[in-house]
Design a protein around this motif. Sequence first.
Motif, PDB file in Angstrom:
ATOM      1  N   CYS A 177       0.775   2.565   8.335  1.00 38.78           N
ATOM      2  CA  CYS A 177       0.523   1.156   8.695  1.00 38.78           C
ATOM      3  C   CYS A 177       1.836   0.397   8.850  1.00 38.78           C
ATOM      4  CB  CYS A 177      -0.346   0.500   7.617  1.00 38.78           C
ATOM      5  SG  CYS A 177      -2.072   1.040   7.626  1.00 38.78           S
ATOM      6  N   ASN A 178       2.776   0.653   7.949  1.00 37.92           N
ATOM      7  CA  ASN A 178       4.068  -0.021   8.007  1.00 37.92           C
ATOM      8  C   ASN A 178       4.891   0.469   9.195  1.00 37.92           C
ATOM      9  OD1 ASN A 178       6.163  -1.718   7.140  1.00 37.92           O
ATOM     10  ND2 ASN A 178       7.090  -0.089   5.927  1.00 37.92           N
ATOM     11  N   ALA A 179       4.917   1.785   9.372  1.00 42.35           N
ATOM     12  CA  ALA A 179       5.740   2.369  10.434  1.00 42.35           C
ATOM     13  C   ALA A 179       5.233   1.998  11.823  1.00 42.35           C
ATOM     14  CB  ALA A 179       5.777   3.887  10.276  1.00 42.35           C
ATOM     15  N   ARG A 180       3.945   1.741  11.960  1.00 43.57           N
ATOM     16  CA  ARG A 180       3.385   1.382  13.265  1.00 43.57           C
ATOM     17  C   ARG A 180       4.000   0.093  13.821  1.00 43.57           C
ATOM     18  NH1 ARG A 180       2.404   5.125  15.162  1.00 43.57           N
ATOM     19  NH2 ARG A 180       0.689   6.567  14.836  1.00 43.57           N
ATOM     20  N   ARG A 181       4.507  -0.768  12.930  1.00 42.30           N
ATOM     21  CA  ARG A 181       5.128  -2.007  13.416  1.00 42.30           C
ATOM     22  C   ARG A 181       6.406  -1.718  14.192  1.00 42.30           C
ATOM     23  NH1 ARG A 181       6.046  -5.732   8.405  1.00 42.30           N
ATOM     24  NH2 ARG A 181       6.876  -3.761   7.579  1.00 42.30           N
ATOM     25  N   TYR A 182       7.056  -0.604  13.871  1.00 41.02           N
ATOM     26  CA  TYR A 182       8.337  -0.261  14.490  1.00 41.02           C
ATOM     27  C   TYR A 182       8.191   0.836  15.545  1.00 41.02           C
ATOM     28  CZ  TYR A 182       9.709  -2.567  10.148  1.00 41.02           C
ATOM     29  OH  TYR A 182       9.817  -3.446   9.102  1.00 41.02           O
ATOM     30  N   PHE A 183       7.220   1.694  15.354  1.00 41.27           N
ATOM     31  CA  PHE A 183       7.039   2.843  16.264  1.00 41.27           C
ATOM     32  C   PHE A 183       5.581   2.913  16.706  1.00 41.27           C
ATOM     33  CE2 PHE A 183      10.146   3.980  12.929  1.00 41.27           C
ATOM     34  CZ  PHE A 183      11.299   4.045  13.706  1.00 41.27           C
ATOM     35  N   PRO A 184       5.122   1.957  17.505  1.00 43.60           N
ATOM     36  CA  PRO A 184       3.700   1.886  17.842  1.00 43.60           C
ATOM     37  C   PRO A 184       3.169   3.055  18.657  1.00 43.60           C
ATOM     38  CG  PRO A 184       4.971   0.331  19.163  1.00 43.60           C
ATOM     39  CD  PRO A 184       5.904   0.861  18.133  1.00 43.60           C
ATOM     40  N   ALA A 185       4.028   3.758  19.388  1.00 44.22           N
ATOM     41  CA  ALA A 185       3.541   4.804  20.287  1.00 44.22           C
ATOM     42  C   ALA A 185       3.740   6.217  19.748  1.00 44.22           C
ATOM     43  CB  ALA A 185       4.221   4.672  21.650  1.00 44.22           C
ATOM     44  N   VAL A 186       4.366   6.370  18.592  1.00 44.41           N
ATOM     45  CA  VAL A 186       4.646   7.704  18.048  1.00 44.41           C
ATOM     46  C   VAL A 186       3.413   8.231  17.317  1.00 44.41           C
ATOM     47  CG1 VAL A 186       6.122   9.025  16.490  1.00 44.41           C
ATOM     48  CG2 VAL A 186       7.080   7.117  17.804  1.00 44.41           C
ATOM     49  N   PRO A 187       2.997   9.475  17.555  1.00 46.51           N
ATOM     50  CA  PRO A 187       1.823  10.043  16.876  1.00 46.51           C
ATOM     51  C   PRO A 187       2.012  10.094  15.356  1.00 46.51           C
ATOM     52  CG  PRO A 187       2.433  11.370  18.776  1.00 46.51           C
ATOM     53  CD  PRO A 187       3.545  10.386  18.567  1.00 46.51           C
ATOM     54  N   ASP A 188       0.873  10.097  14.644  1.00 50.77           N
ATOM     55  CA  ASP A 188       0.920  10.068  13.182  1.00 50.77           C
ATOM     56  C   ASP A 188       1.708  11.225  12.593  1.00 50.77           C
ATOM     57  OD1 ASP A 188      -0.615   7.829  13.344  1.00 50.77           O
ATOM     58  OD2 ASP A 188      -2.446   8.709  12.520  1.00 50.77           O
ATOM     59  N   ASP A 189       1.473  12.436  13.108  1.00 47.84           N
ATOM     60  CA  ASP A 189       2.130  13.592  12.510  1.00 47.84           C
ATOM     61  C   ASP A 189       3.656  13.514  12.677  1.00 47.84           C
ATOM     62  OD1 ASP A 189       1.908  13.905  15.271  1.00 47.84           O
ATOM     63  OD2 ASP A 189       1.687  16.098  15.171  1.00 47.84           O
ATOM     64  N   GLN A 190       4.106  12.993  13.804  1.00 49.62           N
ATOM     65  CA  GLN A 190       5.539  12.856  14.018  1.00 49.62           C
ATOM     66  C   GLN A 190       6.132  11.758  13.117  1.00 49.62           C
ATOM     67  OE1 GLN A 190       6.764  12.591  18.134  1.00 49.62           O
ATOM     68  NE2 GLN A 190       5.160  14.013  18.805  1.00 49.62           N
ATOM     69  N   LEU A 191       5.361  10.685  12.933  1.00 49.50           N
ATOM     70  CA  LEU A 191       5.821   9.628  12.039  1.00 49.50           C
ATOM     71  C   LEU A 191       5.949  10.132  10.612  1.00 49.50           C
ATOM     72  CD1 LEU A 191       4.011   6.317  13.091  1.00 49.50           C
ATOM     73  CD2 LEU A 191       6.452   6.784  13.104  1.00 49.50           C
ATOM     74  N   LEU A 192       4.948  10.886  10.165  1.00 48.18           N
ATOM     75  CA  LEU A 192       4.987  11.421   8.804  1.00 48.18           C
ATOM     76  C   LEU A 192       6.151  12.394   8.639  1.00 48.18           C
ATOM     77  CD1 LEU A 192       1.172  11.938   8.166  1.00 48.18           C
ATOM     78  CD2 LEU A 192       2.699  10.394   6.900  1.00 48.18           C
ATOM     79  N   ALA A 193       6.387  13.214   9.645  1.00 51.51           N
ATOM     80  CA  ALA A 193       7.510  14.148   9.577  1.00 51.51           C
ATOM     81  C   ALA A 193       8.832  13.388   9.485  1.00 51.51           C
ATOM     82  CB  ALA A 193       7.505  15.067  10.810  1.00 51.51           C
ATOM     83  N   TYR A 194       8.928  12.320  10.250  1.00 58.66           N
ATOM     84  CA  TYR A 194      10.145  11.506  10.209  1.00 58.66           C
ATOM     85  C   TYR A 194      10.317  10.871   8.829  1.00 58.66           C
ATOM     86  CZ  TYR A 194      13.254   7.551  11.067  1.00 58.66           C
ATOM     87  OH  TYR A 194      14.273   6.637  10.991  1.00 58.66           O
ATOM     88  N   MET A 248       0.847  -1.187   0.000  1.00 56.28           N
ATOM     89  CA  MET A 248       0.000   0.000   0.000  1.00 56.28           C
ATOM     90  C   MET A 248       0.886   1.242   0.000  1.00 56.28           C
ATOM     91  SD  MET A 248      -2.790   1.285   2.839  1.00 56.28           S
ATOM     92  CE  MET A 248      -3.644  -0.274   2.855  1.00 56.28           C
ATOM     93  N   ARG A 249       0.604   2.159  -0.908  1.00 56.58           N
ATOM     94  CA  ARG A 249       1.400   3.383  -0.998  1.00 56.58           C
ATOM     95  C   ARG A 249       0.610   4.565  -0.435  1.00 56.58           C
ATOM     96  NH1 ARG A 249       5.716   2.056  -4.723  1.00 56.58           N
ATOM     97  NH2 ARG A 249       6.445   0.165  -3.721  1.00 56.58           N
ATOM     98  N   GLY A 250       1.299   5.687  -0.252  1.00 53.14           N
ATOM     99  CA  GLY A 250       0.674   6.868   0.314  1.00 53.14           C
ATOM    100  C   GLY A 250       0.869   6.945   1.811  1.00 53.14           C
ATOM    101  N   GLU A 251       0.322   8.005   2.400  1.00 51.86           N
ATOM    102  CA  GLU A 251       0.521   8.228   3.828  1.00 51.86           C
ATOM    103  C   GLU A 251      -0.038   7.096   4.678  1.00 51.86           C
ATOM    104  OE1 GLU A 251      -1.061  12.029   4.794  1.00 51.86           O
ATOM    105  OE2 GLU A 251       0.614  13.149   3.872  1.00 51.86           O
ATOM    106  N   LEU A 252      -1.226   6.594   4.294  1.00 53.13           N
ATOM    107  CA  LEU A 252      -1.817   5.515   5.082  1.00 53.13           C
ATOM    108  C   LEU A 252      -0.932   4.266   5.044  1.00 53.13           C
ATOM    109  CD1 LEU A 252      -4.129   4.470   6.787  1.00 53.13           C
ATOM    110  CD2 LEU A 252      -5.351   3.843   4.680  1.00 53.13           C
ATOM    111  N   GLY A 253      -0.407   3.953   3.859  1.00 54.65           N
ATOM    112  CA  GLY A 253       0.478   2.808   3.754  1.00 54.65           C
ATOM    113  C   GLY A 253       1.732   2.978   4.590  1.00 54.65           C
ATOM    114  N   PHE A 254       2.285   4.191   4.557  1.00 55.12           N
ATOM    115  CA  PHE A 254       3.477   4.460   5.358  1.00 55.12           C
ATOM    116  C   PHE A 254       3.176   4.286   6.839  1.00 55.12           C
ATOM    117  CE2 PHE A 254       5.615   7.598   8.058  1.00 55.12           C
ATOM    118  CZ  PHE A 254       6.926   7.164   7.937  1.00 55.12           C
TER     119      PHE A 254
END
Length: 232
Positions: A9-26, A1-7
């Motif tokens: 979903c994937n990133a949550r496996r490694y950073f489960p507690a980080v807020p979405d906006d911070q994950l996207l910024a990273y 899955m591509r796009g922000e949602l795909g990113f």
Amino acid sequence: MRGELGFLCNARRYFPAVPDDQLLAYGREQCAAYPDRRVDLSLIAAICPPAARQWDRRLAAEQADIDRSNAANQAACDRARHRPLIKTVGVARDMVWSEIGLTAYEDHEASSGEPPVLQHALVGSATGYLVIGTSAEAQICLTGETYRRRPPVEVEGWDRVVEVGYESPTGDFVIVAPMSGPGAVPDLAFLGKGHYRVRVHYREPVWDQDLPQHILVMVFPGASKRVIVHKG
């Protein structure tokens, strides 16, 4: 899955507690740093087109290697097809992979609750439960043959040949590779529930050519529980 949602979903496996906006910024920071070698392509591919193109090329190359290996293994299976010496009831073949050997287990109250012990590191049998030992590092050319009478013993070209008794409490005797699920070798209890002899032949992989191991299973009627080592 591509796009922000795909990113995300994937990133949550490694950073489960980080807020979405911070994950996207990273993720965007990582994309801006591309093609730095420290960037995780699999993580940022969903939101970073240049990284996605490299990641897709890598995946395609890996799949091509797998396809080439599978084709070479299948060709090896086809070249080594066994030719029965007497008439069979049925013959089935499959190429499978398993890290824990091959098994047949019948769901019945009479079936053994414990895996049987391997005889001569090849085959173990208990009521409703059969196991075959294989290498975890090579694919398996698997052949199942059924006979109405005892077939001639064949040892030439095989590294080990061991024969055991097997009692089928249901008539549903299907050998599977647990890591692969059911394969193309169908029910071997062709006479239904009852007693059979199972002769297992094993040939080692061709390690220096990365070619598969071979398993030939012959099944025929017989009440004996005796273990016979034809070659071992």
